[in-house]
Design a protein around this motif. Structure first.
Motif, PDB file in Angstrom:
ATOM      1  N   PRO A 170      64.538  54.634  47.098  1.00 19.47           N
ATOM      2  CA  PRO A 170      62.816  54.134  46.777  1.00 19.47           C
ATOM      3  C   PRO A 170      62.643  52.539  47.003  1.00 19.47           C
ATOM      4  CG  PRO A 170      63.693  54.119  45.035  1.00 19.47           C
ATOM      5  CD  PRO A 170      64.681  54.449  45.675  1.00 19.47           C
ATOM      6  N   ASN A 171      62.781  51.378  47.084  1.00 19.83           N
ATOM      7  CA  ASN A 171      62.645  50.340  46.999  1.00 19.83           C
ATOM      8  C   ASN A 171      63.048  49.517  48.771  1.00 19.83           C
ATOM      9  OD1 ASN A 171      62.822  49.677  44.522  1.00 19.83           O
ATOM     10  ND2 ASN A 171      65.326  49.411  44.739  1.00 19.83           N
ATOM     11  N   LYS A 172      62.995  50.371  49.351  1.00 16.57           N
ATOM     12  CA  LYS A 172      62.845  50.184  50.451  1.00 16.57           C
ATOM     13  C   LYS A 172      61.700  51.206  51.636  1.00 16.57           C
ATOM     14  CE  LYS A 172      67.698  49.289  51.839  1.00 16.57           C
ATOM     15  NZ  LYS A 172      69.195  49.736  52.226  1.00 16.57           N
ATOM     16  N   ASN A 173      61.033  50.156  51.754  1.00 16.77           N
ATOM     17  CA  ASN A 173      59.538  50.661  52.411  1.00 16.77           C
ATOM     18  C   ASN A 173      59.845  51.610  54.127  1.00 16.77           C
ATOM     19  OD1 ASN A 173      58.180  49.569  51.017  1.00 16.77           O
ATOM     20  ND2 ASN A 173      57.222  47.971  52.330  1.00 16.77           N
ATOM     21  N   ASP A 174      61.058  51.521  54.347  1.00 18.49           N
ATOM     22  CA  ASP A 174      60.946  52.150  55.552  1.00 18.49           C
ATOM     23  C   ASP A 174      62.472  53.652  55.461  1.00 18.49           C
ATOM     24  OD1 ASP A 174      63.548  50.984  55.256  1.00 18.49           O
ATOM     25  OD2 ASP A 174      63.608  50.805  57.160  1.00 18.49           O
ATOM     26  N   ASP A 175      62.415  53.780  53.998  1.00 13.43           N
ATOM     27  CA  ASP A 175      63.054  54.996  53.014  1.00 13.43           C
ATOM     28  C   ASP A 175      61.980  56.218  53.496  1.00 13.43           C
ATOM     29  OD1 ASP A 175      65.299  56.183  51.150  1.00 13.43           O
ATOM     30  OD2 ASP A 175      63.154  56.599  51.493  1.00 13.43           O
ATOM     31  N   GLN A 176      63.398  57.100  53.532  1.00  7.87           N
ATOM     32  CA  GLN A 176      62.605  58.246  54.433  1.00  7.87           C
ATOM     33  C   GLN A 176      61.611  59.125  53.734  1.00  7.87           C
ATOM     34  OE1 GLN A 176      66.576  60.696  56.597  1.00  7.87           O
ATOM     35  NE2 GLN A 176      66.212  59.517  58.677  1.00  7.87           N
ATOM     36  N   THR A 177      62.542  59.264  52.191  1.00  8.59           N
ATOM     37  CA  THR A 177      61.908  59.772  51.007  1.00  8.59           C
ATOM     38  C   THR A 177      60.587  59.057  51.390  1.00  8.59           C
ATOM     39  OG1 THR A 177      64.372  60.558  50.781  1.00  8.59           O
ATOM     40  CG2 THR A 177      62.157  61.351  49.030  1.00  8.59           C
ATOM     41  N   ILE A 178      60.464  58.138  51.058  1.00 10.84           N
ATOM     42  CA  ILE A 178      59.190  57.339  50.598  1.00 10.84           C
ATOM     43  C   ILE A 178      58.558  57.867  52.135  1.00 10.84           C
ATOM     44  CG2 ILE A 178      57.639  54.753  50.689  1.00 10.84           C
ATOM     45  CD1 ILE A 178      59.504  55.666  48.440  1.00 10.84           C
ATOM     46  N   GLU A 179      58.409  57.787  53.432  1.00 13.52           N
ATOM     47  CA  GLU A 179      57.854  57.771  54.081  1.00 13.52           C
ATOM     48  C   GLU A 179      57.461  59.758  54.601  1.00 13.52           C
ATOM     49  OE1 GLU A 179      56.765  56.250  56.908  1.00 13.52           O
ATOM     50  OE2 GLU A 179      57.186  54.341  55.255  1.00 13.52           O
ATOM     51  N   PHE A 180      58.319  60.311  53.547  1.00 12.50           N
ATOM     52  CA  PHE A 180      57.607  61.838  53.212  1.00 12.50           C
ATOM     53  C   PHE A 180      56.744  61.703  52.175  1.00 12.50           C
ATOM     54  CE2 PHE A 180      57.823  65.417  51.107  1.00 12.50           C
ATOM     55  CZ  PHE A 180      57.550  67.028  51.625  1.00 12.50           C
ATOM     56  N   ILE A 181      56.620  61.249  51.424  1.00 12.37           N
ATOM     57  CA  ILE A 181      55.865  61.009  50.446  1.00 12.37           C
ATOM     58  C   ILE A 181      54.424  60.423  50.528  1.00 12.37           C
ATOM     59  CG2 ILE A 181      55.060  59.826  48.222  1.00 12.37           C
ATOM     60  CD1 ILE A 181      58.534  60.863  46.814  1.00 12.37           C
ATOM     61  N   ARG A 182      54.920  59.472  51.594  1.00  6.54           N
ATOM     62  CA  ARG A 182      53.279  58.223  52.205  1.00  6.54           C
ATOM     63  C   ARG A 182      52.511  59.609  53.042  1.00  6.54           C
ATOM     64  NH1 ARG A 182      52.585  53.563  53.426  1.00  6.54           N
ATOM     65  NH2 ARG A 182      54.846  53.129  53.875  1.00  6.54           N
ATOM     66  N   THR A 183      52.991  60.842  53.524  1.00  2.00           N
ATOM     67  CA  THR A 183      52.110  61.498  53.862  1.00  2.00           C
ATOM     68  C   THR A 183      51.910  63.234  53.313  1.00  2.00           C
ATOM     69  OG1 THR A 183      54.497  62.594  55.487  1.00  2.00           O
ATOM     70  CG2 THR A 183      53.112  60.759  56.047  1.00  2.00           C
ATOM     71  N   HIS A 184      53.003  63.260  52.269  1.00  2.00           N
ATOM     72  CA  HIS A 184      52.930  64.444  51.373  1.00  2.00           C
ATOM     73  C   HIS A 184      52.447  64.025  50.137  1.00  2.00           C
ATOM     74  CE1 HIS A 184      54.681  65.493  54.711  1.00  2.00           C
ATOM     75  NE2 HIS A 184      55.382  67.129  54.767  1.00  2.00           N
ATOM     76  N   THR A 185      52.512  64.951  49.267  1.00  4.24           N
ATOM     77  CA  THR A 185      52.041  65.086  47.715  1.00  4.24           C
ATOM     78  C   THR A 185      53.410  65.010  47.192  1.00  4.24           C
ATOM     79  OG1 THR A 185      51.847  67.578  47.217  1.00  4.24           O
ATOM     80  CG2 THR A 185      50.072  66.073  48.189  1.00  4.24           C
ATOM     81  N   LEU A 186      53.175  64.423  46.198  1.00  2.95           N
ATOM     82  CA  LEU A 186      54.151  64.801  45.050  1.00  2.95           C
ATOM     83  C   LEU A 186      54.956  65.904  44.501  1.00  2.95           C
ATOM     84  CD1 LEU A 186      52.678  61.100  42.376  1.00  2.95           C
ATOM     85  CD2 LEU A 186      55.436  61.711  43.897  1.00  2.95           C
ATOM     86  N   GLY A 187      53.682  66.299  44.903  1.00  2.00           N
ATOM     87  CA  GLY A 187      54.436  68.065  44.515  1.00  2.00           C
ATOM     88  C   GLY A 187      55.509  68.581  46.196  1.00  2.00           C
TER      89      GLY A 187
END
Length: 246
Positions: free
Chosen positions: A97-114
């Motif tokens: 999560p410390n990397k801006n290009d992390d795939q999971t972070i990118e997912f959360i950018r366009t989705h909800t935490l839920g």
């Protein structure tokens, strides 16, 4: 109408952020979640040596760190090499999560935490079983935490409460107050985030609603079924309920 007051679970004598006792939650049948078993919080990386000792003096014997290995490597965990504490790193995050290009972070950018909480349940069932077996078998008080004590920690707490018979309303309340307890801590972090990422630092009720809807639709409202499908036994679930319900 429930008489549940999440403020009553705050553990104010410890310096851990968003630190709360799981005990005191009203359960079905007039029961209550037993106190003195589990506490939840944000990362202990911020603690001074004296505050680290205070957590141990409180009775914590086991620590479950839900952060990714990359997070732990970057910030450390003061209990990792502590001979008085059994410290386990069981990650509920795939990636860094410390990397801006992390795939999971990118997912959360366009989705909800839920939506991410559902991914935890769908893709990390084996990790969840490891966590719940530790919660079952640990002696003394167990502390489980992630970075801020609201997301990965919130999923584990919600599942525990579902298994033991807490109401949907109270589980959502227990979740959504995290941001209230973290608000002052989060201000400098929130200011650095772009608008489409600020939501990751909040604990909006709809996130937990999404997760509970998933449990309802796929697991008939019973988080125990999710754990059993991933290898936990019904006897272990019964033992966990017996441990937690008073």
């Amino acid at each position: 109408m429930s008489n549940y007051d999440p403020d009553s679970q705050l553990v104010k004598e410890l310096a851990l952020i968003n630190c709360r006792e799981l005990g005191g939650m009203p359960l079905s049948g007039g029961k209550t979640f037993r106190s003195g078993l589990f506490i939840r919080s944000g990362s202990p990386e911020w603690l001074t040596p004296g505050q680290v000792q205070e957590v141990k003096d409180f009775g914590v014997k086991t620590v479950i760190d839900l952060r990714a290995p990359e997070e732990v490597e970057k910030t450390g965990n003061p209990y990792k090499a502590d001979p008085d504490v059994a410290c386990h790193n069981i990650a509920l995050f795939n990636g860094d999560p410390n990397k801006n290009d992390d795939q999971t972070i990118e997912f959360i950018r366009t989705h909800t935490l839920g939506d991410y909480y559902v991914i935890i349940a769908e893709e990390m069932g084996d990790q969840l079983v490891k966590i719940f077996r530790l919660l079952l078998n640990a002696e003394g008080i167990t502390l489980f935490h992630c970075a801020h004590g609201k997301d990965r920690t919130g999923v584990v707490a919600a599942m525990l409460y579902i298994i033991c018979g807490a109401s949907r309303e109270d589980i959502i309340t227990n979740y959504k107050v995290s941001y209230e307890y973290l608000r002052d801590f989060m201000v400098p972090f929130m200011a650095k985030l772009p608008d489409d990422m600020k939501h990751i630092l909040r604990s909006d009720a709809h996130n937990m609603v999404t997760f509970l809807d998933y449990i309802d639709s796929k697991w008939d409202g019973d988080a125990a079924k999710l754990l059993i499908a991933n290898g936990m036994t019904e006897d272990e679930i019964d033992q966990l309920r017996a441990k937690c319900i008073s």
